[in-house]
Design a protein around this motif. Structure first.
Motif, PDB file in Angstrom:
ATOM      1  N   ASP A  50       0.828  -1.207   0.000  1.00 40.06           N
ATOM      2  CA  ASP A  50       0.000   0.000   0.000  1.00 40.06           C
ATOM      3  C   ASP A  50       0.861   1.256   0.000  1.00 40.06           C
ATOM      4  O   ASP A  50       0.500   2.274  -0.581  1.00 40.06           O
ATOM      5  CB  ASP A  50      -0.920   0.015   1.226  1.00 40.06           C
ATOM      6  CG  ASP A  50      -2.086  -0.928   1.056  1.00 40.06           C
ATOM      7  OD1 ASP A  50      -2.181  -1.509  -0.049  1.00 40.06           O
ATOM      8  OD2 ASP A  50      -2.876  -1.095   1.989  1.00 40.06           O
ATOM      9  N   LEU A  51       1.986   1.179   0.688  1.00 42.23           N
ATOM     10  CA  LEU A  51       2.872   2.337   0.726  1.00 42.23           C
ATOM     11  C   LEU A  51       3.515   2.529  -0.650  1.00 42.23           C
ATOM     12  O   LEU A  51       3.704   3.649  -1.121  1.00 42.23           O
ATOM     13  CB  LEU A  51       3.958   2.110   1.777  1.00 42.23           C
ATOM     14  CG  LEU A  51       4.714   3.352   2.220  1.00 42.23           C
ATOM     15  CD1 LEU A  51       3.767   4.341   2.870  1.00 42.23           C
ATOM     16  CD2 LEU A  51       5.828   2.994   3.183  1.00 42.23           C
ATOM     17  N   TYR A  52       3.784   1.414  -1.309  1.00 43.05           N
ATOM     18  CA  TYR A  52       4.478   1.452  -2.593  1.00 43.05           C
ATOM     19  C   TYR A  52       3.680   2.223  -3.639  1.00 43.05           C
ATOM     20  O   TYR A  52       4.212   3.058  -4.350  1.00 43.05           O
ATOM     21  CB  TYR A  52       4.728   0.019  -3.052  1.00 43.05           C
ATOM     22  CG  TYR A  52       5.517  -0.095  -4.325  1.00 43.05           C
ATOM     23  CD1 TYR A  52       6.881   0.170  -4.334  1.00 43.05           C
ATOM     24  CD2 TYR A  52       4.906  -0.468  -5.518  1.00 43.05           C
ATOM     25  CE1 TYR A  52       7.617   0.064  -5.492  1.00 43.05           C
ATOM     26  CE2 TYR A  52       5.642  -0.570  -6.686  1.00 43.05           C
ATOM     27  CZ  TYR A  52       6.996  -0.307  -6.664  1.00 43.05           C
ATOM     28  OH  TYR A  52       7.717  -0.394  -7.823  1.00 43.05           O
TER      29      TYR A  52
ATOM     30  N   MET B   1      -0.384  13.143  -1.550  1.00 43.28           N
ATOM     31  CA  MET B   1      -0.691  14.123  -0.509  1.00 43.28           C
ATOM     32  C   MET B   1      -0.478  15.532  -1.065  1.00 43.28           C
ATOM     33  O   MET B   1       0.590  15.861  -1.543  1.00 43.28           O
ATOM     34  CB  MET B   1       0.215  13.889   0.700  1.00 43.28           C
ATOM     35  CG  MET B   1      -0.143  14.770   1.877  1.00 43.28           C
ATOM     36  SD  MET B   1       0.506  14.175   3.449  1.00 43.28           S
ATOM     37  CE  MET B   1       2.253  14.153   3.195  1.00 43.28           C
ATOM     38  N   VAL B   2      -1.511  16.351  -1.028  1.00 41.79           N
ATOM     39  CA  VAL B   2      -1.383  17.743  -1.447  1.00 41.79           C
ATOM     40  C   VAL B   2      -1.379  18.618  -0.192  1.00 41.79           C
ATOM     41  O   VAL B   2      -1.758  18.182   0.884  1.00 41.79           O
ATOM     42  CB  VAL B   2      -2.529  18.161  -2.385  1.00 41.79           C
ATOM     43  CG1 VAL B   2      -2.387  17.504  -3.728  1.00 41.79           C
ATOM     44  CG2 VAL B   2      -3.873  17.872  -1.780  1.00 41.79           C
ATOM     45  N   ILE B  43       3.501  10.241  -0.703  1.00 45.81           N
ATOM     46  CA  ILE B  43       2.791  10.301  -1.992  1.00 45.81           C
ATOM     47  C   ILE B  43       2.764   8.892  -2.556  1.00 45.81           C
ATOM     48  O   ILE B  43       1.730   8.390  -2.939  1.00 45.81           O
ATOM     49  CB  ILE B  43       3.471  11.296  -2.944  1.00 45.81           C
ATOM     50  CG1 ILE B  43       3.210  12.720  -2.438  1.00 45.81           C
ATOM     51  CG2 ILE B  43       2.937  11.138  -4.362  1.00 45.81           C
ATOM     52  CD1 ILE B  43       3.937  13.777  -3.203  1.00 45.81           C
ATOM     53  N   SER B  44       3.917   8.266  -2.631  1.00 48.91           N
ATOM     54  CA  SER B  44       3.994   6.812  -2.789  1.00 48.91           C
ATOM     55  C   SER B  44       5.463   6.441  -2.712  1.00 48.91           C
ATOM     56  O   SER B  44       6.330   7.242  -3.071  1.00 48.91           O
ATOM     57  CB  SER B  44       3.376   6.328  -4.106  1.00 48.91           C
ATOM     58  OG  SER B  44       4.197   6.660  -5.182  1.00 48.91           O
ATOM     59  N   PHE B 109       0.325   6.102 -11.887  1.00 50.70           N
ATOM     60  CA  PHE B 109       1.400   6.843 -11.235  1.00 50.70           C
ATOM     61  C   PHE B 109       1.731   8.116 -12.007  1.00 50.70           C
ATOM     62  O   PHE B 109       1.872   8.097 -13.230  1.00 50.70           O
ATOM     63  CB  PHE B 109       2.643   5.953 -11.137  1.00 50.70           C
ATOM     64  CG  PHE B 109       3.874   6.677 -10.664  1.00 50.70           C
ATOM     65  CD1 PHE B 109       4.018   7.020  -9.338  1.00 50.70           C
ATOM     66  CD2 PHE B 109       4.876   7.039 -11.558  1.00 50.70           C
ATOM     67  CE1 PHE B 109       5.141   7.701  -8.907  1.00 50.70           C
ATOM     68  CE2 PHE B 109       6.001   7.717 -11.123  1.00 50.70           C
ATOM     69  CZ  PHE B 109       6.137   8.049  -9.796  1.00 50.70           C
ATOM     70  N   PHE B 110       1.815   9.220 -11.301  1.00 49.96           N
ATOM     71  CA  PHE B 110       2.274  10.460 -11.929  1.00 49.96           C
ATOM     72  C   PHE B 110       3.217  11.163 -10.959  1.00 49.96           C
ATOM     73  O   PHE B 110       2.855  11.441  -9.823  1.00 49.96           O
ATOM     74  CB  PHE B 110       1.081  11.367 -12.252  1.00 49.96           C
ATOM     75  CG  PHE B 110       1.500  12.658 -12.892  1.00 49.96           C
ATOM     76  CD1 PHE B 110       1.854  12.691 -14.230  1.00 49.96           C
ATOM     77  CD2 PHE B 110       1.562  13.831 -12.153  1.00 49.96           C
ATOM     78  CE1 PHE B 110       2.262  13.875 -14.827  1.00 49.96           C
ATOM     79  CE2 PHE B 110       1.967  15.015 -12.746  1.00 49.96           C
ATOM     80  CZ  PHE B 110       2.323  15.039 -14.084  1.00 49.96           C
ATOM     81  N   PRO B 111       4.453  11.426 -11.399  1.00 51.40           N
ATOM     82  CA  PRO B 111       5.383  12.113 -10.503  1.00 51.40           C
ATOM     83  C   PRO B 111       5.002  13.591 -10.394  1.00 51.40           C
ATOM     84  O   PRO B 111       5.278  14.365 -11.312  1.00 51.40           O
ATOM     85  CB  PRO B 111       6.740  11.928 -11.179  1.00 51.40           C
ATOM     86  CG  PRO B 111       6.444  11.576 -12.590  1.00 51.40           C
ATOM     87  CD  PRO B 111       5.048  11.094 -12.696  1.00 51.40           C
ATOM     88  N   VAL B 112       4.359  13.957  -9.300  1.00 47.29           N
ATOM     89  CA  VAL B 112       3.877  15.334  -9.167  1.00 47.29           C
ATOM     90  C   VAL B 112       5.038  16.307  -9.204  1.00 47.29           C
ATOM     91  O   VAL B 112       6.100  16.049  -8.650  1.00 47.29           O
ATOM     92  CB  VAL B 112       3.075  15.552  -7.859  1.00 47.29           C
ATOM     93  CG1 VAL B 112       1.690  15.007  -7.990  1.00 47.29           C
ATOM     94  CG2 VAL B 112       3.801  14.960  -6.682  1.00 47.29           C
TER      95      VAL B 112
END
Lengths: 376, 457
Positions: A50-52, B1-2, B43-44, B109-112
């Motif tokens: 989930d963290l990944y 997370m924003v 964020i991840s 996935f998007f690298p903010v």
């Protein structure tokens, strides 16, 4: 001077944030929200997967949001403020004059999968099959809503649903009956669902299609059991400037009686159940006064002596509708696919019933997982 | 997370401030990097790994580029730039989806902030190559340049030199935290109170079939879009700047009241200021130094605007936005000596900018052209009941938006500086900040966060 003011700002903000943070941490983390009438998110279990992909943080944010200190006060403050200086749509609910309406009816996902499950089920059935799709209050009171929210209005949703259902199913039009009666108290003001009176009006037509004469309205004794009911639309906004609703119980003293009503749950427990469970009126789930708490299967036996059997496949819209049917059948089986983990065939043989009635709120049709149990 | 989520405001921010201020001064950079890594990790975890790899590659490329022999240095320079540009193309366009599978990016996935740190990375490599700065050997500080969480989501795009200067001129204390929270709450209010409501208005207009859209509705829609975009971007930028201040790091502001400028040139100079100057420094100037021909230089100017437009939208529409804007500035400069009234010039600038943003907002060229057609009355309708409903519902918010996108309020405060009125303003400001903060919290209390909309940068 400015420096001192800045320091005051800093202290005020830090105090406020820590205050809320500490209260959020020490607050008892309940399982359900009283005001919002729903289950709250539980502390997310930590897992590397989930963290990944970042879902852990999303769960954590939901958890904090659900257990945020003073959450219900924050939400009702938002509803009041938002209704003041912007469009009256709060958390997907439109605050109309005198009632709350679901503002997201046009965003429903397609009914395709639900329809194909139903059609598959119907192919294997011998008896006559009827279908009633009930609109929500937003479908009947759509003139309150700004038209851009109605790109896919409920009457269109219902007609396209009826067009895609198997041609052997007899479809009954509830929409136009309710639309004609919209001056009456047929829908709750704080909930998407119809009232008992709305259900009665549709019952008159439905029971004729099923081959009976409806029971006249004046034969019923009507109890206004509570007058402070606030439903699902209130739960989403906590906006209490709308009059609360009345829940009615219809009884027919000289009519047929219910001999037994037995509920079967997913674990195989069998219990006796009341058609009107008044103990629910003191709980937070007041609408469950109709048929009591949710179970997958209820079998009702009545004193009617005609050996007619009816199978009702339904969602919560039917809860206040079922009592009207008890005057006409000696046995009614009520199946709620939403709450069932087992297939319908695990409870009974559908071909024992010469008539099957599907009764659903149109909003349930986009819940595609709901109908899988029909063919399980 | 924003920044505009409950988890950040009531969790990450206070806890990281506490950790930061109890750490001895010498270790604070390391702690900031650690906190930024936690932010990325939240964020991840994949994003954190991505950022770590990205930073290390740029770090190595920077050191390898720092050589006397310019030809030998060109190889790591080119390698680094190609890597950076590939990364942004992979994630912002659809052309390289197979590469995403190779690097096993999780679904969605998007690298903010990739648009911003790509510019930073490329700029730094060029600066090292040209010998304007030395390659950074301190990995903590270099890591902060990319990962520092207050500038991760919305810039500002700083040159490495300016960033390290800002880091070294740090001043921490309660005074800075107060200033920081004031700016942060300003940004939060911009996003949550103004932008989110304008977004609802824009979505309402957008749900109408464009061929049936009354002319005034189309105008209302595009005004809502432009204001919403401005308040979203500048809101996030302000939040970032404010958080930076809380840690004693004074990041510059990205927007300086562009909305009602008297010239298009001023509009562009005040909109994402660091981005505009990045393109001028690293693209326009080197290209313009090739030839002194005026036509060539103007052409380059317009082309660079188209590239900047592509950077924003990664679409044909973005390019057209840049082309119109660039051309408009060239034409405007030609007539710059003509004197016109201030009100007229504000109006004409606003109109041209609106037209540009019709292209910026549309998903396709065709849609934008249709939308333009609706604006000049293509549907044969001027207004309808829906327009009245929208005006009735949103007039207050539009007025708030228009007023707060001008510098009128700031000027009033400045002018009233030493008078009694000024003293009242100053004295009331802590309560106003707290009140705005409480209102913003109420607005995100239901969903828990107010996400980035309209575009991913």
């Amino acid at each position: 001077m400015t420096k001192h003011i800045n320091k005051i700002t800093a202290v005020l903000m830090l105090l406020f944030i820590s205050f809320v943070l500490v209260f959020t941490i020490i607050k008892e983390k309940g399982k359900e929200s009283f005001h919002e009438n729903r289950e709250l998110a539980q502390r997310p279990a930590f897992s590397p997967e989930d963290l990944y992909d970042g879902s852990f943080t999303r769960q954590l944010n939901t958890f904090i949001t659900d257990h945020f200190a003073g959450r219900s006060h924050w939400i009702s403050a938002k509803s009041r403020l938002g209704a003041q200086f912007s469009e009256k749509i709060i958390n997907g609910v439109y605050i109309a004059d005198g009632r709350l309406l679901d503002a997201e009816i046009s965003k429903r996902s397609s009914f395709e999968k639900s329809v194909s499950e139903i059609n598959r089920y119907v192919e294997g059935c011998n008896g006559a099959i009827y279908f009633v799709a009930v609109p929500t209050s937003s479908g009947i009171y759509d003139e309150y809503l700004p038209e851009y929210l109605l790109s896919n209005p409920e009457n269109m949703q219902i007609s396209s649903l009826y067009a895609s259902l198997d041609s052997n199913i007899r479809k009954i039009d509830a929409y136009n009956i309710l639309k004609m009666l919209k001056e009456n108290y047929i829908f709750y003001r704080n909930d998407t669902k119809w009232t008992s009176y709305g259900a009665y009006c549709v019952y008159r037509t439905v029971i004729q299609k099923l081959g009976f004469l409806p029971t006249a309205y004046d034969k019923y004794t009507i109890d206004h059991v509570i007058s402070d009911f606030r439903g699902n639309l209130y739960n989403r906004t906590l906006y209490d400037d709308i009059n609360p609703d009345i829940i009615d119980i219809y009884t027919y003293p000289s009519g047929a009686e219910v001999i037994s009503s037995t509920s079967y749950d997913n674990e195989g427990h069998i219990r006796q159940k009341l058609l009107y469970d008044k103990s629910m009126l003191n709980s937070n789930y007041k609408y469950r006064v109709y048929l009591g708490s949710e179970v997958p299967m209820i079998k009702i036996k009545t004193s009617v002596n005609n050996e007619r059997k009816l199978l009702v496949i339904k969602d919560s819209y039917a809860d206040c509708f079922i009592p009207f049917l008890t005057q006409h059948y000696s046995e009614i089986a009520v199946f709620s696919p939403e709450y069932s983990e087992k297939g319908l065939a695990d409870f009974l043989n559908p071909n024992d019933y010469e008539q099957t009635l599907f009764l659903f709120g149109i909003e349930s049709m986009s819940n595609e997982n709901c109908f899988k149990v029909l063919n399980k | 997370m924003v920044y505009s989520s409950l988890l950040f405001i009531y969790g990450f921010l206070p806890i990281s401030l506490l950790i930061y201020y109890v750490t001895p001064k010498k270790l604070r950079n390391a702690v900031l990097l650690l906190l930024s890594m936690v932010f990325c990790g939240l964020i991840s975890l994949y994003f954190l790994i991505f950022m770590a790899v990205y930073t290390l590659i740029n770090y190595t490329a920077g050191i390898l580029t720092e050589r006397k022999n310019k030809i030998a240095a060109a190889i790591p320079l080119a390698g680094g730039i190609i890597f950076d540009l590939t990364a942004i193309l992979v994630f912002r366009t659809e052309y390289f989806s197979w590469l995403k599978d190779i690097i096993r990016a999780p679904e969605g996935f998007f690298p903010v902030g990739i648009s911003f740190f790509t510019l930073s990375a490329v700029g730094t490599l060029i600066d090292v190559y040209c010998g304007r700065i030395k390659a950074e050997r301190n990995l903590i500080q270099f890591g902060l340049y990319f990962l520092f969480f207050p500038k991760l989501l919305m810039g500002p795009v700083l040159r490495y030199g300016s960033f390290s200067k800002i880091l070294s001129r740090r001043k921490c204390g309660l005074n800075e935290i107060g200033v920081g929270f004031t700016i942060f709450v300003k940004g939060l209010a911009k996003k949550i109170i103004v932008a989110d409501n304008l977004y609802m208005l824009y979505m309402a207009v957008k749900s109408i079939e464009v061929t049936e859209m009354p002319a005034l509705t189309a105008w209302l829609g595009i005004i809502a879009y432009l204001l919403c975009l401005y308040f979203t971007l500048s809101g996030f930028a302000d939040m970032g700047t404010g958080i930076g201040y809380c840690f004693g790091i004074r990041l510059p502001q990205s927007f300086s009241y562009p909305m009602f400028s008297t010239k298009i040139r001023y509009f562009t100079a005040r909109w994402h200021m660091q981005v505009t100057s990045w393109f001028r420094r690293y693209v326009t100037r080197p290209l313009c130094s090739v030839s002194r021909s005026r036509i060539y230089q103007k052409l380059i100017f317009i082309i660079v605007w188209a590239i900047a437009g592509y950077w924003y939208g990664f679409s044909i529409n973005g390019i057209i936005w840049g082309l119109i804007l660039g051309t408009a500035i060239v034409i405007e400069n030609r007539f710059s000596s003509t004197k016109i009234l201030r009100a007229t010039s504000v109006l004409y600038t606003f109109l041209i900018v609106l037209v540009c943003f019709v292209f910026f907002s549309g998903e396709s060229l065709e849609y934008s052209l249709r939308y333009m057609f609706a604006m000049i009355g293509g549907s044969g309708l001027l207004a309808d009941t829906l327009l009245l409903h929208l005006l009735k519902s949103y007039t207050v918010i539009i007025l708030i938006a228009v007023y707060s996108s001008t510098n009128l309020f700031r000027n009033m405060i400045m002018r009233s500086g030493k008078t009694k009125l000024g003293a009242v303003f100053t004295a009331a400001s802590p309560l106003v900040v707290l009140l705005m903060f409480i209102i913003c919290t109420a607005f995100i209390s239901f969903s828990g966060s107010s996400e980035m909309m309209l575009m991913k940068l």
